[in-house]
Design an enzyme around this catalytic site. Structure first.
Site, short mmCIF file in Angstrom:
data_model
loop_
_atom_site.label_atom_id
_atom_site.label_comp_id
_atom_site.label_asym_id
_atom_site.label_seq_id
_atom_site.Cartn_x
_atom_site.Cartn_y
_atom_site.Cartn_z
N TYR A 291 0.98 -1.01 0.27
CA TYR A 291 -0.25 0.05 -0.38
C TYR A 291 1.08 1.18 0.08
O TYR A 291 0.70 1.96 -0.73
CB TYR A 291 -0.83 0.39 1.30
CG TYR A 291 -1.27 1.29 1.44
CD1 TYR A 291 -2.75 1.46 1.14
CD2 TYR A 291 -0.99 2.14 2.29
CE1 TYR A 291 -3.39 2.81 1.19
CE2 TYR A 291 -2.07 3.18 2.94
CZ TYR A 291 -3.17 4.06 2.01
OH TYR A 291 -3.47 5.17 1.96
N LYS B 123 1.37 3.92 -2.83
CA LYS B 123 1.37 5.38 -2.76
C LYS B 123 2.44 6.87 -2.81
O LYS B 123 2.29 7.30 -3.39
CB LYS B 123 0.66 5.52 -1.20
CG LYS B 123 -0.60 5.07 -1.06
CD LYS B 123 -2.11 5.78 -1.58
CE LYS B 123 -2.81 6.54 -1.06
NZ LYS B 123 -3.71 7.39 -2.05
#
Ligand SMILES: NC(=O)c1ccc[n+]([C@@H]2O[C@H](COP(=O)([O-])OP(=O)(O)OC[C@H]3O[C@@H](n4cnc5c(N)ncnc54)[C@H](O)[C@@H]3O)[C@@H](O)[C@H]2O)c1
Ligand SMILES: CC(C)CCC[C@@H](C)[C@H]1CC[C@H]2C3=C(CC[C@]12C)[C@@]1(C)CC[C@H](O)[C@@H](C(=O)O)[C@@H]1CC3
Length: 365
Positions: A164, A168
């Protein structure tokens, strides 16, 4: 297209008036699309934008609600052909879609957060969108070790703690690099941290689930680590301020901004307040941080190795343990200076509103 007094392109006169539900006369620079608008943050953003007189479309892979005046477009943001119709005659786009951080699916994160964001940028440029506001995350600089009053000039995490975070970082770099004042395509990234509030699908539900399974008895570390938790309305406020300050001459073009409650709190005090507010006992017994982190790492590796045979999702992932046992709070001085940001809801009030919004998660409910 013409330019208005702020140097923003405005649509031809026939597009300047539109009837959306009961509201009328929405200026073209108040037409926006929220990608990920069916999600927790996205829906709060949609509701506030409507309140402020924006005309709003939502693009999301799922439709989770209906609201008068909101046009829904359902599709995958990685597919430009499905995305383009949602961006027609729109001057402002908010991109707050992402797979859930709890998932451990590298391929999905890379496809949606990296390839998908590239597609969003291309589609915005193709459709003549002028402003793109990305929901990034303060975690893009977090490597699992203490961050105290971190400013935006901290380097991106060299060893991101999970897929994640890794994706990002790439997503934020793509969006900020796409900012081009010459072409009048302006971008900005908002980095919230620990969003909580009514309808949050992860923080409170995971916490309550862990408590119901009798696993919230322990404090990881000495319990004094300070952390930012940000009430969702403050995050929404930061997004709208960014959109409204995004002009060719503005210092915010192509920059990231921390948006927090500006009230760092002890991680375990925050957890205890939410738990007790919902009728559960607060954690009391201390466990050494390194021991719990080591165990979480071991469990994660085990889950990875055994994945072809059995699938299990550990509650205490290395990311969660790191977040629970270290300092991670951020300065939002830059947002205050450049766009006059100030939280609109204090932490205490935010916790009360949140606890009240989860009657079904109360103990015994
Ligand atoms: N929740 C937090 O604490 C937090 C903190 C910092 C940053 N963020 C960021 O804020 C944003 C919103 O997070 P949230 O908590 O509202 O998450 P959420 O899961 O509630 O919302 C994300 C939305 O994106 C949609 N989506 C996912 N993949 C898609 C795809 N391929 N095409 C179209 N739509 C897709 C989902 O359907 C969902 O509605 C995310 O970018 C997240 O990284 C969240
Ligand atoms: C099992 C317990 C030890 C902890 C239970 C609560 C956790 C589920 C939350 C506490 C802090 C939360 C958090 C996130 C997810 C949920 C928690 C781990 C994020 C990782 C979600 C994604 C965001 O981008 C991160 C951010 O930078 O704001 C969140 C950080 C805090």
């Amino acid at each position: 297209q013409r330019e208005d007094e702020q140097g923003e392109k405005t649509a031809p006169p026939s597009h300047q008036l539109s009837f959306i539900g009961a509201r009328c006369c929405v200026q073209s620079n108040k037409r926006c699309t929220v990608i990920g608008g069916s999600g927790f943050l996205g829906r709060h953003l949609v509701e506030k934008l409507l309140e402020r007189g924006y005309s709003v479309s939502v693009f999301d892979i799922r439709q989770s609600y209906e609201l008068p005046g909101v046009t829904f477009y359902q599709g995958d943001l990685c597919d430009k052909r499905t995305l383009l119709p949602a961006l027609q005659d729109v001057s402002l786009v908010f991109h707050c879609a992402s797979p859930a951080p709890g998932s451990d699916n590298r391929e999905l994160f890379e496809r949606v957060n990296i390839l998908g964001t590239r597609t969003v940028i291309e589609a915005c440029v193709e459709a003549g969108v002028q402003k793109l506001v990305l929901t990034s995350s303060a975690s893009v600089v977090f490597e699992g070790t203490d961050i105290k009053n971190g400013r935006e000039d901290l380097p991106y995490a060299k060893k991101p703690i999970d897929y994640y975070t890794q994706t990002k970082i790439e997503q934020e770099k793509l969006v900020l690099a796409a900012c081009d004042t010459e072409k009048n395509f302006l971008t900005v990234a908002i980095r919230p941290h620990g969003i909580f509030g009514p309808r949050d699908p992860q923080l409170v539900p995971i916490l309550v689930d862990t408590a119901r399974r009798g696993k919230m008895k322990f404090i990881i570390g000495d319990g004094t680590n300070l952390v930012d938790f940000t009430f969702v309305e403050n995050v929404v406020h930061g997004h709208i301020l960014a959109a409204e300050h995004l002009r060719p001459s503005s210092p915010i073009c192509g920059k990231p901004y921390h948006i927090t409650n500006d009230e760092p709190v002890r991680f375990w005090d925050f957890m205890s307040e939410v738990l007790m507010g919902l009728g559960y006992a607060a954690p009391r017994y201390h466990l050494p941080y390194t021991l719990v982190y080591g165990l979480a790492l071991l469990l994660w590796l085990l889950a990875l190795v055994l994945r072809p045979l059995v699938s299990f999702k550990p509650t205490f992932t290395p990311m969660r343990v790191a977040l629970a046992g270290t300092h991670h709070y951020y300065s939002c001085e830059r947002a205050k200076q450049d766009m006059g940001y100030k939280p609109v809801i204090g932490l205490k009030e935010g916790i009360t509103l949140t606890v009240q919004s989860y009657p079904h998660l109360r103990r015994g409910a």
